[in-house]
Write a protein that holds these residues in place. Structure first.
Motif, PDB file in Angstrom:
ATOM      1  N   GLU A  29       1.004  -1.240  -0.005  1.00 27.20           N
ATOM      2  CA  GLU A  29      -0.094  -0.057   0.137  1.00 27.20           C
ATOM      3  C   GLU A  29       1.041   1.148  -0.061  1.00 27.20           C
ATOM      4  O   GLU A  29       1.371   1.697   1.050  1.00 27.20           O
ATOM      5  CB  GLU A  29      -1.007  -0.077   1.287  1.00 27.20           C
ATOM      6  CG  GLU A  29      -1.791  -1.338   1.265  1.00 27.20           C
ATOM      7  CD  GLU A  29      -2.844  -1.067   2.660  1.00 27.20           C
ATOM      8  OE1 GLU A  29      -3.631  -0.105   2.521  1.00 27.20           O
ATOM      9  OE2 GLU A  29      -2.411  -1.988   3.414  1.00 27.20           O
ATOM     10  N   PRO A  33      -3.322   6.332  -2.162  1.00 28.15           N
ATOM     11  CA  PRO A  33      -4.303   5.396  -2.002  1.00 28.15           C
ATOM     12  C   PRO A  33      -4.825   5.007  -3.639  1.00 28.15           C
ATOM     13  O   PRO A  33      -4.146   5.501  -4.513  1.00 28.15           O
ATOM     14  CB  PRO A  33      -5.572   6.044  -1.462  1.00 28.15           C
ATOM     15  CG  PRO A  33      -5.177   7.385  -0.922  1.00 28.15           C
ATOM     16  CD  PRO A  33      -3.764   7.709  -1.438  1.00 28.15           C
ATOM     17  N   VAL A  99      -8.260   1.115  -0.382  1.00 24.26           N
ATOM     18  CA  VAL A  99      -8.457   2.403   0.327  1.00 24.26           C
ATOM     19  C   VAL A  99      -8.453   3.242  -0.902  1.00 24.26           C
ATOM     20  O   VAL A  99      -7.867   3.432  -1.799  1.00 24.26           O
ATOM     21  CB  VAL A  99      -7.113   2.646   0.860  1.00 24.26           C
ATOM     22  CG1 VAL A  99      -6.796   3.755   1.485  1.00 24.26           C
ATOM     23  CG2 VAL A  99      -6.748   1.660   2.019  1.00 24.26           C
ATOM     24  N   SER A 101      -9.474   7.418  -2.418  1.00 24.85           N
ATOM     25  CA  SER A 101      -8.639   8.494  -2.385  1.00 24.85           C
ATOM     26  C   SER A 101      -9.154   9.364  -1.019  1.00 24.85           C
ATOM     27  O   SER A 101      -8.553  10.205  -0.689  1.00 24.85           O
ATOM     28  CB  SER A 101      -9.154   9.486  -3.509  1.00 24.85           C
ATOM     29  OG  SER A 101     -10.515   9.681  -3.489  1.00 24.85           O
ATOM     30  N   TYR A 103      -8.915   8.103   1.837  1.00 27.05           N
ATOM     31  CA  TYR A 103      -8.485   7.135   2.744  1.00 27.05           C
ATOM     32  C   TYR A 103      -9.298   6.224   3.634  1.00 27.05           C
ATOM     33  O   TYR A 103      -9.215   5.380   4.561  1.00 27.05           O
ATOM     34  CB  TYR A 103      -7.640   7.865   3.793  1.00 27.05           C
ATOM     35  CG  TYR A 103      -6.546   8.400   3.278  1.00 27.05           C
ATOM     36  CD1 TYR A 103      -5.236   7.698   3.452  1.00 27.05           C
ATOM     37  CD2 TYR A 103      -6.629   9.495   2.524  1.00 27.05           C
ATOM     38  CE1 TYR A 103      -4.094   8.458   2.940  1.00 27.05           C
ATOM     39  CE2 TYR A 103      -5.243  10.202   2.069  1.00 27.05           C
ATOM     40  CZ  TYR A 103      -4.280   9.701   2.263  1.00 27.05           C
ATOM     41  OH  TYR A 103      -3.044  10.366   1.763  1.00 27.05           O
ATOM     42  N   LYS A 104     -10.506   6.008   2.890  1.00 27.40           N
ATOM     43  CA  LYS A 104     -11.757   5.037   3.677  1.00 27.40           C
ATOM     44  C   LYS A 104     -11.662   3.751   2.601  1.00 27.40           C
ATOM     45  O   LYS A 104     -11.441   3.782   1.263  1.00 27.40           O
ATOM     46  CB  LYS A 104     -13.012   5.495   3.625  1.00 27.40           C
ATOM     47  CG  LYS A 104     -13.194   6.709   4.640  1.00 27.40           C
ATOM     48  CD  LYS A 104     -14.551   7.323   4.444  1.00 27.40           C
ATOM     49  CE  LYS A 104     -14.609   8.381   5.646  1.00 27.40           C
ATOM     50  NZ  LYS A 104     -15.808   8.984   5.531  1.00 27.40           N
ATOM     51  N   LYS A 239       2.162   4.068   6.771  1.00 26.24           N
ATOM     52  CA  LYS A 239       1.193   4.562   7.180  1.00 26.24           C
ATOM     53  C   LYS A 239       1.391   6.069   7.963  1.00 26.24           C
ATOM     54  O   LYS A 239       1.007   7.166   7.838  1.00 26.24           O
ATOM     55  CB  LYS A 239       0.290   3.835   7.937  1.00 26.24           C
ATOM     56  CG  LYS A 239      -0.647   3.052   7.029  1.00 26.24           C
ATOM     57  CD  LYS A 239      -1.707   2.283   7.874  1.00 26.24           C
ATOM     58  CE  LYS A 239      -2.399   1.176   6.863  1.00 26.24           C
ATOM     59  NZ  LYS A 239      -3.610   0.478   7.528  1.00 26.24           N
ATOM     60  N   ASP A 242       2.824   8.584   5.621  1.00 23.72           N
ATOM     61  CA  ASP A 242       1.364   9.044   4.732  1.00 23.72           C
ATOM     62  C   ASP A 242       0.678   9.914   5.523  1.00 23.72           C
ATOM     63  O   ASP A 242       0.159  11.035   5.087  1.00 23.72           O
ATOM     64  CB  ASP A 242       0.930   7.747   4.238  1.00 23.72           C
ATOM     65  CG  ASP A 242      -0.321   8.172   3.509  1.00 23.72           C
ATOM     66  OD1 ASP A 242      -0.481   9.280   2.783  1.00 23.72           O
ATOM     67  OD2 ASP A 242      -0.926   7.298   3.059  1.00 23.72           O
ATOM     68  N   TYR A 243       0.319   9.453   6.898  1.00 20.17           N
ATOM     69  CA  TYR A 243      -0.989  10.238   7.425  1.00 20.17           C
ATOM     70  C   TYR A 243      -0.159  11.356   8.035  1.00 20.17           C
ATOM     71  O   TYR A 243      -1.051  12.593   8.234  1.00 20.17           O
ATOM     72  CB  TYR A 243      -1.377   9.353   8.534  1.00 20.17           C
ATOM     73  CG  TYR A 243      -2.358   8.392   8.322  1.00 20.17           C
ATOM     74  CD1 TYR A 243      -2.967   8.114   7.142  1.00 20.17           C
ATOM     75  CD2 TYR A 243      -2.349   6.981   9.360  1.00 20.17           C
ATOM     76  CE1 TYR A 243      -3.882   7.179   6.945  1.00 20.17           C
ATOM     77  CE2 TYR A 243      -3.087   6.007   8.742  1.00 20.17           C
ATOM     78  CZ  TYR A 243      -3.986   6.081   7.488  1.00 20.17           C
ATOM     79  OH  TYR A 243      -4.814   5.017   7.278  1.00 20.17           O
ATOM     80  N   HIS A 246      -0.547  13.862   5.128  1.00 14.81           N
ATOM     81  CA  HIS A 246      -2.026  14.095   4.887  1.00 14.81           C
ATOM     82  C   HIS A 246      -2.614  15.133   5.773  1.00 14.81           C
ATOM     83  O   HIS A 246      -3.212  16.162   5.687  1.00 14.81           O
ATOM     84  CB  HIS A 246      -2.925  12.723   4.874  1.00 14.81           C
ATOM     85  CG  HIS A 246      -4.189  13.174   4.202  1.00 14.81           C
ATOM     86  ND1 HIS A 246      -4.461  13.386   2.925  1.00 14.81           N
ATOM     87  CD2 HIS A 246      -5.438  13.035   4.840  1.00 14.81           C
ATOM     88  CE1 HIS A 246      -5.845  13.481   2.711  1.00 14.81           C
ATOM     89  NE2 HIS A 246      -6.344  13.374   3.896  1.00 14.81           N
ATOM     90  N   ILE A 257      -8.759   8.672  10.929  1.00 22.66           N
ATOM     91  CA  ILE A 257      -8.020   7.862  11.147  1.00 22.66           C
ATOM     92  C   ILE A 257      -8.028   7.006  12.652  1.00 22.66           C
ATOM     93  O   ILE A 257      -8.233   5.628  12.390  1.00 22.66           O
ATOM     94  CB  ILE A 257      -6.501   8.316  11.403  1.00 22.66           C
ATOM     95  CG1 ILE A 257      -5.971   9.150  10.081  1.00 22.66           C
ATOM     96  CG2 ILE A 257      -5.405   7.404  11.732  1.00 22.66           C
ATOM     97  CD1 ILE A 257      -4.744   9.832   9.983  1.00 22.66           C
ATOM     98  N   ASP A 261      -9.305   3.313  10.778  1.00 26.77           N
ATOM     99  CA  ASP A 261      -8.067   2.509  10.627  1.00 26.77           C
ATOM    100  C   ASP A 261      -7.756   2.056  12.067  1.00 26.77           C
ATOM    101  O   ASP A 261      -6.841   2.566  12.651  1.00 26.77           O
ATOM    102  CB  ASP A 261      -6.966   3.159  10.176  1.00 26.77           C
ATOM    103  CG  ASP A 261      -5.875   2.579   9.507  1.00 26.77           C
ATOM    104  OD1 ASP A 261      -5.767   1.248  10.109  1.00 26.77           O
ATOM    105  OD2 ASP A 261      -4.866   2.777   8.528  1.00 26.77           O
TER     106      ASP A 261
END
Length: 607
Positions: A29, A33, A99, A101, A103-104, A239, A242-243, A246, A257, A261
């Motif tokens: 991943e 996404p 996942v 765009s 993030y869901k 992640k 990435d998070y 974001h 999140i 997640d």
């Protein structure tokens, strides 16, 4: 002898999905996404159904790694190009949520119309992205993934469908279902990169690959490597990177999140990102590549991300062999580097450092690379103890401003990073900065190069942006105002005024490239700008001086001549402007460029 770089092959769709399910091929991943539009998933299924080519997948087999007991661990295969296509197949055929765009996680369901399958029209809508109409219709198969399930009964399905649709003949439907299920047998081209390839070559191949016109980066490759490593918690680390990127842009995403997640919410990283949910900083919003770069440079004293890929693979740069203890050490150091980078205290202190140098708005930043290295420098100095805490900020400020003024990281930034990291490793930060200053900041730099670099029309010129930062740091009042700071106008969208008004110059025959000069720009309060209109400078500056005697305010708000002269000085406007019209425009530009360059020099020396 030249090494064969790749081996072309073909695999069926079912075989590819099976290898991924079994873990023989890692489909990481990566930081983006699933970016395909749902229609692209539909188009892929349609192409496979019709037997059209769908492009190659590129797979790289990680080098075999020597374990501590001397045995060899076979490297895992990583899908480094074709992830969007494979992910589309996983969600549409295998029924696996992906996942999106936002993030869901969600399914992309593709509906199929057996009646349209008889059409001879190549543009017939055989497949469609599922919507409510397909769920209500008896003609549509709302989700083709049911046809690929192990417990799917063709006989039972045909019987039920034909009962609902008497116009459909069971034998014809059987042929159609057989053809749909044949998608699983469609062959897709696979290029497997040799595990004997030098990792630098693999990295180069990776970043040269284009996906829908978007060039992949070395950071993408690092993210792929990290995410594919289950042993060292790579996906959680991926992640976290990435998070953070974001959340820097969208702080409200933190609750998403936490709620959506759960796996990540249970890791140590989640709480360490919580501070971002209330963060409004927008001067520096690091993306994934920036986080990786800063984390890597300050922890490893290296700059080339291809070296990080090598280390994540366990490469010993001396012996050229691959060892698992190097992988262990690399992940431990990278994790620490990422935690340092995303740490609330570190990031906020760095931003105080940059803001207190006058860079209070994203409008004043045009080099993300310069910010990356400045943050790296801040973390190096914070950990090394080379200088006192108070000195850290001053050195970082000087380095950042110098790198922006000189364009140090404008071309080939990674090579420039590597050079500077090497010098810092050998000589320390303080001596390296002094050496760079000695080599760069000559009289010719201040008096010639900076003046020449102000001869542009763009308000995004780095030298001009440093000039504005100098005005912010020095708390300069805007032109012809006695109380409105330049900082306020930059942050609150004030007007960029032409000191020689644009329309005035146009009316007197000046072309765009002439009147849009950086030395003709000044931030101005909107009301002052309106009162000036298209008057020649000698006229409106004359009115500003006259009102210092009459106290009858007409232009701006200054009513004291000493204050007016000081206002011209801090805005680098030559006093001779009181006698200037369009005939003296070129003279004005040259005079102001020199004054602006001097202000930048005084500002730098004050840091």
């Amino acid at each position: 002898m030249q090494i064969e770089k790749y081996n072309p092959n073909t695999l069926s769709v079912s075989a590819i999905l099976g290898l991924i399910e079994s873990g023989d091929i890692a489909i990481p991943e990566i930081q983006r996404p699933f970016v395909w539009k749902k229609k692209q998933v539909r188009d892929l299924l349609d192409s496979l159904y019709k037997g059209y080519p769908t492009g190659y997948l590129i797979i790289w087999k990680n080098p075999n790694v020597k374990l501590k007991d001397g045995s060899i661990s076979s490297g895992k295969k990583i899908l480094i190009d074709g992830q969007q296509r494979v992910t589309a197949l996983m969600t549409a055929i295998a029924g696996i949520p992906v996942v999106q765009s936002d993030y869901k996680k969600d399914r992309i369901k593709i509906a199929f119309n057996p009646f349209e399958a008889f059409s001879e029209d190549n543009d017939a809508e055989i497949f469609q992205v599922q919507d409510s109409s397909h769920l209500k219709s008896k003609k549509w198969i709302p989700d083709i993934s049911i046809l690929f399930k192990n417990d799917f009964s063709t006989f039972e399905f045909i019987q039920n469908y034909c009962n609902d649709n008497p116009d459909m003949q069971p034998a014809e439907l059987d042929k159609i279902i057989t053809r749909i299920k044949a998608i699983g047998n469609r062959l897709i081209g696979v290029i497997e990169l040799s595990e004997t390839l030098d990792i630098d070559v693999v990295t180069d191949i990776f970043i040269r690959i284009n996906s829908k016109g978007t060039a992949l980066s070395q950071g993408d490759f690092v993210m792929s490597k990290i995410a594919a490593d289950e042993t060292h918690g790579g996906n959680a680390l991926r992640k976290a990177i990435d998070y953070f990127a974001h959340l820097s842009v969208e702080p409200s995403f933190y609750d998403t999140i936490k709620n959506d997640d759960q796996d990540f919410a249970a890791t140590e990283y989640c709480d360490k990102l919580a501070w971002l949910k209330n963060e409004t900083e927008d001067v520096y919003d690091p993306d994934c590549d920036d986080v990786i770069r800063v984390a890597f440079m300050h922890m490893f004293s290296r700059a080339k991300l291809s070296d990080l890929v090598s280390l994540l693979s366990g490469r010993d740069f001396t012996t050229k062999e691959f060892r698992d203890d190097i992988i262990d050490d690399t992940y431990a150091k990278l994790k620490k580097g990422v935690l340092n980078t995303i740490n609330s205290y570190n990031f906020k202190q760095f931003m105080i450092t940059i803001r207190s140098a006058g860079f209070v708005s994203k409008k004043l930043v045009n080099s993300q690379m310069a910010l990356d290295f400045a943050y790296t420098l801040y973390l190096i100095l914070s950990q090394s103890g080379e200088v006192s805490t108070g000195e850290v900020k001053r050195i970082v400020q000087k380095w950042y401003v110098l790198s922006v003024l000189s364009g140090r990281y404008t071309t080939s930034p990674e090579s420039a990073f590597a050079r500077d990291i090497r010098m810092i490793r050998e000589n320390g930060v303080v001596q390296t900065l002094k050496d760079i200053e000695d080599a760069t900041l000559s009289d010719a730099f201040w008096n010639v190069r900076l003046v020449q670099n102000l001869s542009y029309t763009s308000t995004n010129n780095p030298v001009y942006l440093v000039y504005l930062a100098a005005q912010v740091m020095m708390k300069d009042v805007s032109l012809l105002s006695n109380n409105i700071l330049v900082r306020d106008l930059i942050e609150e969208a004030g007007d960029v005024h032409h000191i020689f008004p644009k329309q005035y110059l146009k009316d007197n025959g000046f072309e765009k490239g002439k009147y849009n000069q950086e030395a003709n720009y000044a931030f101005l309060d909107t009301q002052v700008n309106k009162s000036i209109g298209k008057l020649p400078p000698k006229e409106y500056f004359g009115k500003a001086r006259l009102q210092c005697e009459t106290k009858d305010v007409e232009i701006g708000s200054i009513t004291d001549e000493n204050e007016l002269m000081r206002n011209l000085e801090v805005n680098c406007v030559p006093v001779s402007v009181f006698d200037m019209d369009y005939n003296q425009y070129d003279e004005f530009i040259e005079l102001r460029k020199k004054l602006m360059a001097k202000k930048i020099k005084d500002y730098y020396c004050s840091l």
